[in-house]
Every structure is written in C-alpha cells, then in structure tokens.
Design an enzyme around this catalytic site. Structure first.
Site, PDB file in Angstrom:
ATOM      1  CE  LYS A 105      -3.609  -2.444   2.652  1.00  0.00           C
ATOM      2  NZ  LYS A 105      -4.179  -2.513   3.706  1.00  0.00           N
ATOM      3  N   GLY A 133      -7.247  -3.779   1.668  1.00  0.00           N
ATOM      4  CA  GLY A 133      -8.587  -3.898   2.881  1.00  0.00           C
ATOM      5  C   GLY A 133      -8.065  -4.055   4.119  1.00  0.00           C
ATOM      6  CE  LYS A 188      -4.018   1.668   5.236  1.00  0.00           C
ATOM      7  NZ  LYS A 188      -3.157   0.912   6.110  1.00  0.00           N
ATOM      8  CG  ASP A 241      -6.882  -0.410   5.174  1.00  0.00           C
ATOM      9  OD1 ASP A 241      -6.525  -1.033   6.031  1.00  0.00           O
ATOM     10  OD2 ASP A 241      -6.194  -0.783   4.012  1.00  0.00           O
ATOM     11  NE  ARG A 252       4.305  -1.831  10.021  1.00  0.00           N
ATOM     12  CZ  ARG A 252       4.665  -2.707   8.810  1.00  0.00           C
ATOM     13  NH1 ARG A 252       5.934  -3.307   8.982  1.00  0.00           N
ATOM     14  NH2 ARG A 252       3.781  -2.902   7.902  1.00  0.00           N
ATOM     15  CG  ASN A 253       1.406   4.117   8.638  1.00  0.00           C
ATOM     16  OD1 ASN A 253       2.121   4.874   7.870  1.00  0.00           O
ATOM     17  ND2 ASN A 253       0.997   2.591   8.166  1.00  0.00           N
TER      18      ASN A 253
HETATM   19  N1  LIG Z   1       2.370  -5.730   7.955  1.00  0.00           N
HETATM   20  C1  LIG Z   1       0.844  -5.328   7.557  1.00  0.00           C
HETATM   21  O1  LIG Z   1      -0.172  -5.729   8.377  1.00  0.00           O
HETATM   22  C2  LIG Z   1       0.303  -4.921   6.250  1.00  0.00           C
HETATM   23  C3  LIG Z   1      -0.988  -5.197   5.904  1.00  0.00           C
HETATM   24  C4  LIG Z   1      -1.449  -4.959   4.696  1.00  0.00           C
HETATM   25  C5  LIG Z   1      -0.734  -4.371   3.773  1.00  0.00           C
HETATM   26  N2  LIG Z   1       0.620  -4.012   4.060  1.00  0.00           N
HETATM   27  C6  LIG Z   1       1.469  -3.576   3.146  1.00  0.00           C
HETATM   28  O2  LIG Z   1       2.561  -4.500   2.559  1.00  0.00           O
HETATM   29  C7  LIG Z   1       3.855  -3.906   2.342  1.00  0.00           C
HETATM   30  C8  LIG Z   1       4.815  -4.715   3.107  1.00  0.00           C
HETATM   31  O3  LIG Z   1       4.576  -4.307   4.528  1.00  0.00           O
HETATM   32  P1  LIG Z   1       5.282  -5.182   5.529  1.00  0.00           P
HETATM   33  O4  LIG Z   1       4.361  -4.845   6.782  1.00  0.00           O
HETATM   34  O5  LIG Z   1       5.459  -6.676   5.085  1.00  0.00           O
HETATM   35  O6  LIG Z   1       6.787  -4.597   5.472  1.00  0.00           O
HETATM   36  P2  LIG Z   1       7.911  -5.170   6.037  1.00  0.00           P
HETATM   37  O7  LIG Z   1       8.878  -3.931   6.358  1.00  0.00           O
HETATM   38  O8  LIG Z   1       8.021  -5.814   7.173  1.00  0.00           O
HETATM   39  O9  LIG Z   1       8.927  -5.584   5.003  1.00  0.00           O
HETATM   40  C9  LIG Z   1       8.313  -6.737   4.260  1.00  0.00           C
HETATM   41  C10 LIG Z   1       9.312  -7.332   3.462  1.00  0.00           C
HETATM   42  O10 LIG Z   1       9.897  -6.687   2.207  1.00  0.00           O
HETATM   43  C11 LIG Z   1      11.211  -7.343   1.895  1.00  0.00           C
HETATM   44  N3  LIG Z   1      12.328  -6.217   1.548  1.00  0.00           N
HETATM   45  C12 LIG Z   1      12.810  -5.278   2.611  1.00  0.00           C
HETATM   46  N4  LIG Z   1      13.853  -4.627   1.780  1.00  0.00           N
HETATM   47  C13 LIG Z   1      13.603  -5.092   0.694  1.00  0.00           C
HETATM   48  C14 LIG Z   1      14.438  -4.786  -0.482  1.00  0.00           C
HETATM   49  N5  LIG Z   1      15.346  -3.717  -0.346  1.00  0.00           N
HETATM   50  N6  LIG Z   1      14.152  -5.272  -1.790  1.00  0.00           N
HETATM   51  C15 LIG Z   1      13.076  -6.263  -1.763  1.00  0.00           C
HETATM   52  N7  LIG Z   1      12.332  -6.627  -0.713  1.00  0.00           N
HETATM   53  C16 LIG Z   1      12.613  -6.050   0.544  1.00  0.00           C
HETATM   54  C17 LIG Z   1      11.700  -8.119   3.090  1.00  0.00           C
HETATM   55  O11 LIG Z   1      11.499  -9.575   2.634  1.00  0.00           O
HETATM   56  C18 LIG Z   1      10.696  -7.918   3.917  1.00  0.00           C
HETATM   57  O12 LIG Z   1      10.101  -8.925   5.142  1.00  0.00           O
HETATM   58  C19 LIG Z   1       3.451  -2.308   2.645  1.00  0.00           C
HETATM   59  O13 LIG Z   1       3.224  -1.822   1.445  1.00  0.00           O
HETATM   60  C20 LIG Z   1       2.383  -2.342   3.750  1.00  0.00           C
HETATM   61  O14 LIG Z   1       1.590  -1.076   3.779  1.00  0.00           O
HETATM   62  C21 LIG Z   1       1.041  -4.664   5.423  1.00  0.00           C
END
Ligand SMILES: NC(=O)c1ccc[n+]([C@@H]2O[C@H](COP(=O)([O-])OP(=O)(O)OC[C@H]3O[C@@H](n4cnc5c(N)ncnc54)[C@H](O)[C@@H]3O)[C@@H](O)[C@H]2O)c1
Length: 332
Positions: A105, A133, A188, A241, A252-253
């Site tokens: 997102k 979502g 959001k 969301d 985290r936001n």
């Molecule tokens: N965490 C949640 O609950 C959640 C829910 C819905 C959507 N999202 C969205 O999903 C996306 C990822 O979120 P997250 O919480 O997993 O983030 P995160 O910071 O935990 O990173 C996820 C993964 O990205 C990979 N990564 C890190 N550095 C990288 C690089 N340089 N190149 C390629 N891959 C790399 C790693 O495998 C890491 O585990 C974001 O856009 C977030 O908004 C997260």
C-alpha cells in the site's frame, strides 16, 4: 491448486501461512534478504515481524527468483519503495499472463505514481490485481476472520484471486476501481499518522473521529480528481482500512504518529517504528493534491509537520481555524 510465489517476509509470511493452512496451494516465500530466509528456516517462524505464527514445513523458502518461472501468481508484499527495483528483477522470470497480485500500500514517492502504474511500466506482461482492505498481518497469519478486496481491470484475474484466496476465514470481494482501491489503501496511512499524533498529544476520541471522517472526505476528493468512484471509499478499501489503521496498535503508522505527538522528531519516529508507508505517502499525496488542485488540509498539515518542522499543536489548530463551511462542500 495454484503455484504461488510470495515476495516479502513480513505481511507476505502472514498471507503465505493463511493460504497454506486454508487451501491446497503450493507456496514459496522469497526474500531479497538472505538473513531473513535463514532466520525463518532456523526458527520456523518470522520471529521479528510475526512472532508466534509457525511457518508450516510445506512452505518453501528461497532467495532465488527462478522460482517464479513456474508460478501461476506472484504476490508482492514489500514496501512500495522497493517495488520498482524488485519488478526489474522479477521481469526476466515472468511468463506472459501471470497474475501479479500487489498487497503493498503506497504511492511512489518521487513520481507520485500509483503502484498499478509502476507495475504496468515494469511488468506489462503480467495481469495486475491489487489486494487491499483491513488486514493486519498479525491477524491474517492467525486466520482471524478478515475481508479484503481484489481489484483489477481484468475481471478474469480478479475472479481467479477471489477463487484462490477465499477461505472460511478470509473473504475476498472483487472490484474494478483499481485507482480508488489503491488510493484508499495508500492514503489511510497518512490519516493514521495523524490519528496517532492526536493520541500522542493526549487528544480524545472526538478528535480522532474528526480526523478519520474529514480525512476520508479529502481522500474522496483526490479520488474524484483521479477518476475513481466515490462509493469505493465507503467500502473495505477506504473506510474499512481507515478504521483498522487509525484505531489499532498493530498499525506502525499510528504508532509512529503517537511518537511524533509525544515530541519525537518525525524522522526518528519512523526509524524507531520501521516501515511507515504514510510518511512517504504523505509527500506523494501532497504532491498529487498540488498537481490536481485538490484541497487536502489534513494531508497538508501533516506534510508541514513531517517535512517542514511545523509544531503539531499549531498544525491541529490550523485545521480547526479553517473557514466555516458546509460539510459536503467540494464533494458531490
Ligand atoms: N504488515 C501488515 O499488516 C500489512 C497489511 C497490509 C498491507 N501491508 C503492506 O504490505 C507492504 C509490506 O508491508 P510489511 O509490513 O510486510 O513490510 P516490512 O517492512 O515488514 O517488509 C516486508 C518485506 O519486504 C522485504 N524487503 C525488505 N527490503 C527489501 C528490499 N530492499 N528489496 C526487496 N524486498 C525487501 C523483506 O522480505 C521484508 O520482510 C507495505 O506496503 C504495507 O503497507 C502490510
């Protein structure tokens, strides 16, 4: 049964575990970070990001993108800042017509491009779907009832995702308003930072409800300017969301916002919390508001706090001091 590659070990791990435990798919998690894959192999879980959620032995773990050669669907779950580079690495492995499912997102910070545009530019051979979502990783990984939207301009691809991801605990709706769904998911996070700041300042539920409701109005206004449907924002990818992100400690936001409200410098707050998409998205959203001449006072106030050292209390006051108006002015 589908062959699914999940890129990213954070939210990606949660989705992979949910898929594996509720379906019969063949699942591989790929990470760009070898230490992350090593630790997940050693510990049988993603201890840092998803403690307590066991990764079943049947899920493969790899750092080799060749795994995509045989994938029916490639799920991106990585922060938006790394999406374009990762797409470039994925491109040589991607068969034409493979479904690209983006669970990230954000908006590209420098170009203000939505992720659908970034994917269209970098992986035109794939069929793009966005999965968005209210879906905290901590809950998805534990199969806590969750509902999301798969949005695509390809009805076939959206139905495929709905078919492959739906389970008794994970309900997937489809939508064809890709821009609206992506904007809701990205923006959001901007409002969640503000909600966190409000909590950090010690303001109340009234203040947070004001920020959420008026925040949704300005998201809708930008959505209208970019051609999305207004009712998309009343759905899971907008209001849904927004509620989860502004009220949950998993966000985290919101946590970064709370630190800022308590007086921590914004850049330090982001460094403490980790991936805070709203921090970068605020920059892009402010840029889009300028480009399309859309009034987005909350986004603008946050921009001044994050990037121009504005005082947070004064920023809130500027919002309260705005000219008196009708609730639905500039929104049809
Ligand atoms: N965490 C949640 O609950 C959640 C829910 C819905 C959507 N999202 C969205 O999903 C996306 C990822 O979120 P997250 O919480 O997993 O983030 P995160 O910071 O935990 O990173 C996820 C993964 O990205 C990979 N990564 C890190 N550095 C990288 C690089 N340089 N190149 C390629 N891959 C790399 C790693 O495998 C890491 O585990 C974001 O856009 C977030 O908004 C997260």
């Amino acid at each position: 049964m589908a062959n699914i590659t999940v890129l990213g070990g954070g939210f990606g791990t949660a989705l992979a575990v949910m898929l594996y435990t509720t379906q019969e798919h063949e699942i591989t998690i790929w990470s760009a970070i070898p230490e992350e894959i090593e630790a997940m192999r050693r510990d049988g879980e993603q201890k840092e990001k998803l403690p307590g959620v066991k990764i079943p032995n049947g899920i493969s773990l790899t750092t080799d993108l060749a795994v995509i050669d045989n994938s029916d669907l490639v799920l991106f779950a990585i922060p938006s800042a790394y999406v374009r580079d990762t797409c470039k690495k994925v491109a040589p492995h991607l068969k034409p017509g493979t479904v690209i499912l983006n669970a990230g997102k954000g908006i590209e910070e420098d170009t203000f491009k939505l992720m659908s545009t970034v994917f269209a530019e970098e992986l035109p051979q794939g069929t793009y779907v966005v999965l968005t979502g209210p879906s905290h990783a901590e809950e998805v990984g534990r199969n806590i009832p969750t509902s999301v939207v798969a949005a695509s301009s390809s009805a076939t691809a959206a139905y495929l995702v709905q078919e492959w991801f739906s389970s008794p605990t994970f309900r997937v709706y489809i939508n064809d308003d890709v821009t609206g769904c992506e904007l809701g998911g990205a923006l959001k996070n901007v409002i969640a930072l503000c909600a966190g700041i409000s909590d950090g300042l010690g303001y109340g539920d009234n203040t947070k409800a004001m920020l959420m409701t008026r925040g949704l109005h300005e998201i809708e206004r930008l959505g209208q300017a970019l051609g999305s449907r207004t009712n998309t924002f009343a759905g899971l990818t907008g209001l849904g969301d927004l509620i989860v992100t502004c009220t949950s400690m998993h966000s985290r936001n919101r946590r970064a916002g709370m630190l800022i409200g308590q007086g921590v410098n914004p850049a330090d707050a982001v460094a403490q919390v980790g991936t805070v998409e709203g921090y970068y998205c605020c920059h892009a959203a402010y840029g889009l508001a300028m480009r399309y001449d859309v009034e987005m006072p909350i986004t603008e106030a946050l921009y001044r706090v994050l990037y121009e050292e504005a005082d947070v209390r004064e920023a809130v006051q500027t919002l309260l001091d705005r000219p008196k108006r009708h609730e639905y002015e500039k929104l049809n």
